[in-house]
Every structure is written in structure tokens, then in C-alpha cells.
Design a protein around this motif. Structure first.
Motif, short mmCIF file in Angstrom:
data_model
loop_
_atom_site.label_atom_id
_atom_site.label_comp_id
_atom_site.label_asym_id
_atom_site.label_seq_id
_atom_site.Cartn_x
_atom_site.Cartn_y
_atom_site.Cartn_z
N VAL A 64 -9.85 -5.53 8.99
CA VAL A 64 -10.12 -6.00 10.36
C VAL A 64 -11.59 -6.36 10.52
CG1 VAL A 64 -10.20 -5.27 12.78
CG2 VAL A 64 -8.14 -4.84 11.42
N LYS A 65 -12.45 -5.53 9.99
CA LYS A 65 -13.90 -5.81 10.06
C LYS A 65 -14.21 -7.13 9.36
CE LYS A 65 -18.40 -3.84 9.03
NZ LYS A 65 -19.14 -2.71 8.47
N PHE A 66 -13.60 -7.36 8.19
CA PHE A 66 -13.79 -8.62 7.46
C PHE A 66 -13.33 -9.80 8.31
CE2 PHE A 66 -11.84 -12.02 5.03
CZ PHE A 66 -12.91 -12.45 4.26
N LEU A 67 -12.12 -9.71 8.87
CA LEU A 67 -11.60 -10.81 9.67
C LEU A 67 -12.48 -11.09 10.88
CD1 LEU A 67 -7.75 -10.09 9.63
CD2 LEU A 67 -8.95 -11.97 8.48
N LYS A 68 -12.90 -10.03 11.58
CA LYS A 68 -13.74 -10.20 12.76
C LYS A 68 -15.09 -10.83 12.41
CE LYS A 68 -13.80 -7.23 16.11
NZ LYS A 68 -13.95 -5.98 16.89
N SER A 69 -15.65 -10.46 11.30
CA SER A 69 -16.97 -10.96 10.95
C SER A 69 -16.94 -12.33 10.27
CB SER A 69 -17.72 -9.96 10.07
OG SER A 69 -17.05 -9.76 8.86
N ASN A 70 -15.77 -12.77 9.81
CA ASN A 70 -15.68 -14.03 9.09
C ASN A 70 -14.88 -15.12 9.80
OD1 ASN A 70 -17.06 -13.67 6.34
ND2 ASN A 70 -15.84 -11.82 6.56
N LYS A 71 -14.25 -14.79 10.92
CA LYS A 71 -13.49 -15.79 11.65
C LYS A 71 -14.43 -16.70 12.44
CE LYS A 71 -12.69 -13.16 15.90
NZ LYS A 71 -13.33 -14.07 16.82
N GLY B 229 0.78 -1.23 0.00
CA GLY B 229 0.00 0.00 0.00
C GLY B 229 0.81 1.28 0.00
N TRP B 230 2.03 1.24 -0.55
CA TRP B 230 2.86 2.45 -0.60
C TRP B 230 2.17 3.59 -1.34
CZ3 TRP B 230 6.77 3.19 2.50
CH2 TRP B 230 7.47 2.10 2.99
N HIS B 231 1.33 3.24 -2.29
CA HIS B 231 0.66 4.25 -3.11
C HIS B 231 -0.50 4.94 -2.39
CE1 HIS B 231 -1.67 0.60 -3.50
NE2 HIS B 231 -2.69 1.33 -3.92
N LEU B 232 -0.85 4.46 -1.21
CA LEU B 232 -1.99 4.98 -0.48
C LEU B 232 -1.58 6.11 0.47
CD1 LEU B 232 -3.61 1.59 0.58
CD2 LEU B 232 -4.25 3.03 -1.37
N SER B 233 -2.48 7.05 0.66
CA SER B 233 -2.29 8.05 1.71
C SER B 233 -2.53 7.36 3.05
CB SER B 233 -3.27 9.21 1.53
OG SER B 233 -4.59 8.76 1.81
N ASN B 234 -2.13 8.00 4.14
CA ASN B 234 -2.40 7.42 5.45
C ASN B 234 -3.89 7.23 5.69
OD1 ASN B 234 0.28 7.12 6.17
ND2 ASN B 234 0.37 9.04 7.30
N GLU B 235 -4.69 8.16 5.20
CA GLU B 235 -6.14 8.05 5.36
C GLU B 235 -6.69 6.85 4.59
OE1 GLU B 235 -4.53 10.95 4.42
OE2 GLU B 235 -4.62 11.83 6.42
N GLN B 236 -6.20 6.66 3.38
CA GLN B 236 -6.64 5.50 2.58
C GLN B 236 -6.18 4.20 3.23
OE1 GLN B 236 -4.71 6.91 -1.00
NE2 GLN B 236 -6.68 7.14 -2.03
N TYR B 237 -4.95 4.20 3.73
CA TYR B 237 -4.42 3.02 4.42
C TYR B 237 -5.28 2.67 5.63
CZ TYR B 237 -1.16 -0.02 6.90
OH TYR B 237 -0.59 -1.08 7.55
N GLU B 238 -5.62 3.68 6.41
CA GLU B 238 -6.44 3.47 7.61
C GLU B 238 -7.81 2.90 7.24
OE1 GLU B 238 -7.91 5.82 11.63
OE2 GLU B 238 -6.75 6.89 10.12
N THR B 239 -8.42 3.47 6.23
CA THR B 239 -9.73 2.98 5.79
C THR B 239 -9.65 1.52 5.36
OG1 THR B 239 -10.42 5.19 5.10
CG2 THR B 239 -11.58 3.34 4.09
N GLY B 240 -8.62 1.20 4.58
CA GLY B 240 -8.46 -0.17 4.10
C GLY B 240 -8.18 -1.15 5.22
N LYS C 60 -3.62 1.89 16.66
CA LYS C 60 -4.88 2.53 17.03
C LYS C 60 -6.07 1.64 16.64
CE LYS C 60 -7.61 6.31 15.39
NZ LYS C 60 -7.85 6.43 14.01
N ILE C 61 -6.04 1.12 15.43
CA ILE C 61 -7.14 0.27 14.95
C ILE C 61 -7.23 -1.00 15.77
CG2 ILE C 61 -7.92 -1.14 13.00
CD1 ILE C 61 -6.73 1.10 11.16
N MET C 62 -6.09 -1.61 16.05
CA MET C 62 -6.10 -2.86 16.81
C MET C 62 -6.59 -2.61 18.24
SD MET C 62 -5.35 -4.73 14.38
CE MET C 62 -4.96 -3.95 12.81
N LYS D 265 -9.02 -0.83 8.36
CA LYS D 265 -10.26 -0.98 9.14
C LYS D 265 -11.21 -1.97 8.46
CE LYS D 265 -10.50 3.44 11.55
NZ LYS D 265 -11.19 4.73 11.67
N LYS D 266 -11.33 -1.87 7.15
CA LYS D 266 -12.18 -2.81 6.40
C LYS D 266 -11.67 -4.24 6.53
CE LYS D 266 -13.91 0.34 2.86
NZ LYS D 266 -13.88 0.68 1.43
#
Length: 134
Positions: free
Chosen positions: A33-40, A17-28, A80-82, A30-31
């Protein structure tokens, strides 16, 4: 994924994700983590490892000042996300940074020699066993 009875999912986003801004990285992240939490599986424990330092290719300089700052920013975002999601964090950055040049496969390389990988594997194993109570 939930149909498998994993005890642990250990994950990291590494240098992606080098091409991403920090905001884009954070959004991705978070998504993700949400996927892992809801599918584990129900009892599965998620564990995250911080990204290791980005070494410099320049003589006399340990860390690449630009790329390593990205790593530090991303690790801060990940922590922060974790924390918000109750996911334990293993600090591979702090583990490898003090002797980065000793464990790098070559000057400026983000990959590690055998000893470096063994040290990370030992730390990850130790922390996972501690987290799951074994």
C-alpha cells in the motif's frame, strides 16, 4: 507508475501468501500500500477488493474451515490497513459467500463460472463509478 495518469488502481491480494503468518502478511500488505500510494499519479484513487471465500471440497460443507479462516483473517487485516490509509474497500467476500456454490466453477474450486465473474465485475464497476462520482 506515476508517469501514467491512472484515474483508479483497483487491487487485491487474493490467495497469495499462504506461507506467511498473519503478521508477515500484514507487514507485506502495508509495504504494498505504501508503494502504491507513493508511486501513483497525484489524482489516482486506490480501491481494494476483499478476497472471496474459500469453498470446501467436502460434500455438505460450503466453506473450507481452515483455508476460509485464513481468508477471513486476511480480509480483516486488509480492511484495517485500507481504513488506516483512506482506501475504499469493495466486499467481494460478502457478495459471493451467500451463493458461493452457485457461482463456483466446480465444488471446492476458488475460480468462478461465467455468471460469478459477471456478478463480481458488475459490483466492482458499480462501486468504482460510485467512488469516483460518475
Amino acid at each position: 507508475m506515476a508517469k501514467y495518469n491512472h484515474a483508479v488502481i483497483h487491487f487485491n491480494n487474493g490467495f497469495h501468501g499462504w506461507h506467511l503468518s498473519n503478521e508477515q502478511y500484514e507487514t507485506g500488505l502495508k509495504k504494498y500500500v505504501k508503494f502504491l500510494k507513493s508511486n501513483k499519479s497525484k489524482e489516482c484513487i486506490l480501491i481494494y477488493s476483499l478476497t472471496t471465500p474459500y469453498p470446501s471440497k467436502e460434500t455438505g460443507q460450503k466453506l473450507d474451515p481452515v483455508k476460509n479462516q485464513v481468508v477471513k483473517d486476511r480480509n480483516r487485516i486488509a480492511r484495517k490497513i485500507m481504513e488506516e490509509n483512506g482506501i475504499p474497500v469493495i466486499d467481494l467476500y460478502g457478495l459471493m459467500e451467500p451463493e458461493l456454490e452457485k457461482y463456483s466453477s466446480s465444488k471446492g474450486d476458488v475460480h468462478y463460472n461465467k455468471e460469478g465473474y459477471e456478478i463480481m465485475a458488475e459490483e466492482i464497476s458499480k462501486e468504482i463509478l460510485k467512488i469516483i462520482g460518475k
